[in-house]
Design an enzyme around this catalytic site. Structure first.
Site, PDB file in Angstrom:
ATOM      1  N   CYS A  38      27.219  38.640  48.157  1.00  0.00           N
ATOM      2  CA  CYS A  38      26.426  39.714  48.956  1.00  0.00           C
ATOM      3  C   CYS A  38      27.031  39.966  50.066  1.00  0.00           C
ATOM      4  CB  CYS A  38      24.882  39.363  49.235  1.00  0.00           C
ATOM      5  SG  CYS A  38      24.705  38.097  50.543  1.00  0.00           S
ATOM      6  N   CYS A  74      29.982  34.771  56.806  1.00  0.00           N
ATOM      7  CA  CYS A  74      30.604  33.456  56.266  1.00  0.00           C
ATOM      8  C   CYS A  74      31.249  32.663  57.203  1.00  0.00           C
ATOM      9  CB  CYS A  74      31.436  34.064  55.088  1.00  0.00           C
ATOM     10  SG  CYS A  74      32.036  32.568  54.322  1.00  0.00           S
ATOM     11  N   CYS A 107      25.455  33.491  49.689  1.00  0.00           N
ATOM     12  CA  CYS A 107      24.661  34.581  49.920  1.00  0.00           C
ATOM     13  C   CYS A 107      23.954  34.333  50.888  1.00  0.00           C
ATOM     14  CB  CYS A 107      24.051  35.067  48.700  1.00  0.00           C
ATOM     15  SG  CYS A 107      22.427  34.267  48.148  1.00  0.00           S
TER      16      CYS A 107
END
Length: 136
Positions: free
Chosen positions: A80, A87, A8
């Site tokens: 999230c 990412c 997250c």
């Protein structure tokens, strides 16, 4: 043994809750890690609401996602939308999964602890179903 990474933004709440529950439900079938794209430290309210459910995450640390780019994971789960968008690339990730949860403590009309408990319960249900489906 499977390896799971939960990501997250701040690695302070949602990913910490998910790490705790995934490890709890998986037992010795998995090693679970969590990280953030902008780590902020483990939120004390996350520790509190997990303790209410009998899970101790007080020993967890808040880590940067870059620390894990060299590890092979069977699952990388973003919890999230911001983490999904930012990412880092995990070339060894067997499966990338996105399951967004609201940011606890940022829900209008809910007090902080109530918000954390609601998100905790959502993550608990998701984690249990994930383990039952993927680590049976």
């Amino acid at each position: 043994m499977k390896k799971i990474l939960v990501l997250c933004t701040g690695n302070s709440a949602r990913s910490q809750l998910a790490e705790g529950y995934l490890q709890h439900f998986a037992g010795n079938r998995a090693q679970v890690y969590s990280a953030g794209v902008d780590p902020k430290g483990v939120n004390p309210v996350a520790i509190q609401v997990m303790a209410e459910d009998g899970i101790d995450i007080s020993h967890h640390t808040s880590n940067h996602a870059d620390e894990y780019t060299g590890m092979a994971f069977d699952y990388v789960i973003t919890v999230c939308d911001n983490a999904r968008e930012q990412c880092p690339y995990f070339p060894s990730a067997g499966q990338m999964i996105h399951q967004s949860f609201s940011d606890p403590g940022h829900t209008e009309g809910e007090d902080l602890v109530t918000s954390f408990r609601r998100v905790r319960d959502e993550i608990k249900a998701y984690s249990q179903a994930f383990v039952e489906k993927n680590l049976a």
